[in-house]
Write a protein that holds these residues in place. Structure first.
Motif, mmCIF file in Angstrom:
data_model
loop_
_atom_site.group_PDB
_atom_site.id
_atom_site.type_symbol
_atom_site.label_atom_id
_atom_site.label_comp_id
_atom_site.label_asym_id
_atom_site.label_seq_id
_atom_site.Cartn_x
_atom_site.Cartn_y
_atom_site.Cartn_z
ATOM 1 N N SER A 25 47.511 43.804 33.496
ATOM 2 C CA SER A 25 46.775 44.151 32.275
ATOM 3 C C SER A 25 45.757 43.073 31.908
ATOM 4 N N GLU A 26 46.123 41.806 32.075
ATOM 5 C CA GLU A 26 45.170 40.727 31.780
ATOM 6 C C GLU A 26 43.931 40.859 32.653
ATOM 7 N N TYR A 27 44.133 41.040 33.946
ATOM 8 C CA TYR A 27 43.000 41.116 34.869
ATOM 9 C C TYR A 27 42.159 42.371 34.640
ATOM 10 N N TRP A 28 42.780 43.532 34.578
ATOM 11 C CA TRP A 28 42.011 44.779 34.541
ATOM 12 C C TRP A 28 41.341 45.015 33.197
ATOM 13 N N TRP A 29 41.958 44.577 32.078
ATOM 14 C CA TRP A 29 41.262 44.689 30.797
ATOM 15 C C TRP A 29 40.044 43.767 30.781
ATOM 16 N N PHE A 30 40.207 42.560 31.317
ATOM 17 C CA PHE A 30 39.060 41.654 31.364
ATOM 18 C C PHE A 30 37.989 42.195 32.317
ATOM 19 N N PHE A 31 38.382 42.763 33.434
ATOM 20 C CA PHE A 31 37.444 43.370 34.372
ATOM 21 C C PHE A 31 36.638 44.470 33.663
ATOM 22 N N LEU A 32 37.330 45.318 32.904
ATOM 23 C CA LEU A 32 36.650 46.384 32.160
ATOM 24 C C LEU A 32 35.663 45.798 31.153
ATOM 25 N N ARG A 67 45.367 36.631 39.547
ATOM 26 C CA ARG A 67 45.959 37.950 39.814
ATOM 27 C C ARG A 67 46.503 38.012 41.239
ATOM 28 N N LEU A 68 45.736 37.496 42.204
ATOM 29 C CA LEU A 68 46.220 37.461 43.589
ATOM 30 C C LEU A 68 47.483 36.604 43.694
ATOM 31 N N GLN A 69 47.495 35.475 42.997
ATOM 32 C CA GLN A 69 48.660 34.596 43.025
ATOM 33 C C GLN A 69 49.872 35.279 42.398
ATOM 34 N N ASP A 70 49.635 36.160 41.446
ATOM 35 C CA ASP A 70 50.728 36.895 40.821
ATOM 36 C C ASP A 70 51.405 37.825 41.815
ATOM 37 N N THR A 71 50.650 38.281 42.814
ATOM 38 C CA THR A 71 51.231 39.160 43.835
ATOM 39 C C THR A 71 51.711 38.375 45.049
ATOM 40 N N GLY A 72 51.648 37.032 44.976
ATOM 41 C CA GLY A 72 52.152 36.196 46.054
ATOM 42 C C GLY A 72 51.124 35.840 47.111
ATOM 43 N N GLY A 75 45.158 32.412 45.928
ATOM 44 C CA GLY A 75 44.070 32.762 45.028
ATOM 45 C C GLY A 75 42.690 32.583 45.628
ATOM 46 N N TRP A 76 42.543 31.670 46.586
ATOM 47 C CA TRP A 76 41.214 31.433 47.152
ATOM 48 C C TRP A 76 40.715 32.642 47.940
ATOM 49 N N TYR A 77 41.596 33.586 48.264
ATOM 50 C CA TYR A 77 41.152 34.798 48.959
ATOM 51 C C TYR A 77 40.094 35.553 48.164
ATOM 52 N N ILE A 78 40.031 35.326 46.857
ATOM 53 C CA ILE A 78 39.086 36.057 46.009
ATOM 54 C C ILE A 78 37.638 35.751 46.381
ATOM 55 N N VAL A 79 37.389 34.643 47.078
ATOM 56 C CA VAL A 79 36.012 34.321 47.467
ATOM 57 C C VAL A 79 35.546 35.150 48.672
ATOM 58 N N ILE A 80 36.459 35.795 49.383
ATOM 59 C CA ILE A 80 36.070 36.562 50.575
ATOM 60 C C ILE A 80 35.124 37.708 50.235
ATOM 61 N N PRO A 81 35.441 38.582 49.258
ATOM 62 C CA PRO A 81 34.480 39.645 48.945
ATOM 63 C C PRO A 81 33.157 39.108 48.401
ATOM 64 N N VAL A 135 35.889 47.942 53.835
ATOM 65 C CA VAL A 135 37.310 47.778 54.166
ATOM 66 C C VAL A 135 37.920 46.635 53.354
ATOM 67 N N VAL A 136 37.221 45.510 53.288
ATOM 68 C CA VAL A 136 37.717 44.358 52.529
ATOM 69 C C VAL A 136 37.859 44.723 51.050
ATOM 70 N N SER A 137 36.907 45.463 50.509
ATOM 71 C CA SER A 137 36.979 45.871 49.101
ATOM 72 C C SER A 137 38.190 46.758 48.844
ATOM 73 N N LEU A 138 38.470 47.667 49.745
ATOM 74 C CA LEU A 138 39.631 48.537 49.578
ATOM 75 C C LEU A 138 40.941 47.750 49.660
ATOM 76 N N VAL A 139 40.998 46.781 50.578
ATOM 77 C CA VAL A 139 42.193 45.937 50.688
ATOM 78 C C VAL A 139 42.384 45.142 49.393
ATOM 79 N N PHE A 140 41.295 44.565 48.870
ATOM 80 C CA PHE A 140 41.411 43.791 47.639
ATOM 81 C C PHE A 140 41.752 44.675 46.451
ATOM 82 N N LEU A 141 41.231 45.873 46.404
ATOM 83 C CA LEU A 141 41.601 46.805 45.347
ATOM 84 C C LEU A 141 43.099 47.078 45.402
ATOM 85 N N TRP A 142 43.627 47.258 46.598
ATOM 86 C CA TRP A 142 45.059 47.472 46.786
ATOM 87 C C TRP A 142 45.854 46.256 46.296
ATOM 88 N N TRP A 143 45.437 45.063 46.728
ATOM 89 C CA TRP A 143 46.147 43.849 46.350
ATOM 90 C C TRP A 143 46.128 43.631 44.838
#
Length: 161
Positions: A25-32, A67-72, A75-81, A135-143
């Motif tokens: 909720s923190e991530y997606w409300w801020f994203f919106l 958010r990525l760290q919350d799923t295990g 977090g630095w993966y966020i720079v890939i997209p 493909v990367v965007s879909l994977v990150f959306l999933w994560w």
């Protein structure tokens, strides 16, 4: 976490904090909020949109990392997209000159055709990069939509909301 609390948390309390975890909720409300702010500022005046984008890019990346760290995941993966988007911007092929294509000068028409044919490799590379980015965007959306780790993980205890 509600809409206002998410904005307050991401813009004041955790503006550039990459440690810890962020709930869905923190991530997606801020994203919106960032998407709405981007649309509104782009409709008002493009320099205002640029200032808005520069103001929210750090907290948006920080929230994504948490958010990525919350799923295990690290977090630095966020720079890939983001890096793929920059790469796409650098390799965007140039558009052909429509005036030279429609002009009466056959020499200019042939030169423009030669330039277009020489750019086909760039367009193919751009297409492959586009598929990779999709493909990367879909994977990150999933994560980013996965539930939180219920137990503490390497990045800290689970978020409160």
């Amino acid at each position: 976490m509600d809409f206002q609390t998410s904005i307050k948390t991401c813009l004041t309390e955790k503006y550039a904090r990459f440690q810890g975890r962020a709930s869905r909720s923190e991530y997606w409300w801020f994203f919106l909020a960032v998407v709405i702010g981007g649309i509104v500022t782009s409709l008002i005046w493009w320099p205002l949109n640029l200032v808005f984008t520069l103001a929210v890019i750090v907290p948006m990346v920080a929230a994504g990392a948490r958010r990525l760290q919350d799923t295990g995941r690290p977090g630095w993966y966020i720079v890939i997209p983001a890096a793929l988007s920059l790469l796409m911007g650098f390799f965007t092929p140039a558009m052909p000159d429509p005036d030279a294509m429609m002009g009466s000068d056959p020499t200019a028409q042939m030169e423009n055709m030669d330039a277009m044919m020489g750019n086909m490799g760039g367009m193919a590379f751009f297409a492959v990069l586009g598929l990779i980015q999709l493909v990367v965007s879909l994977v990150f959306l999933w994560w980013l939509t996965r539930p939180s780790d219920p137990a503490p993980n390497a990045y800290g205890p689970p978020p409160a909301a």
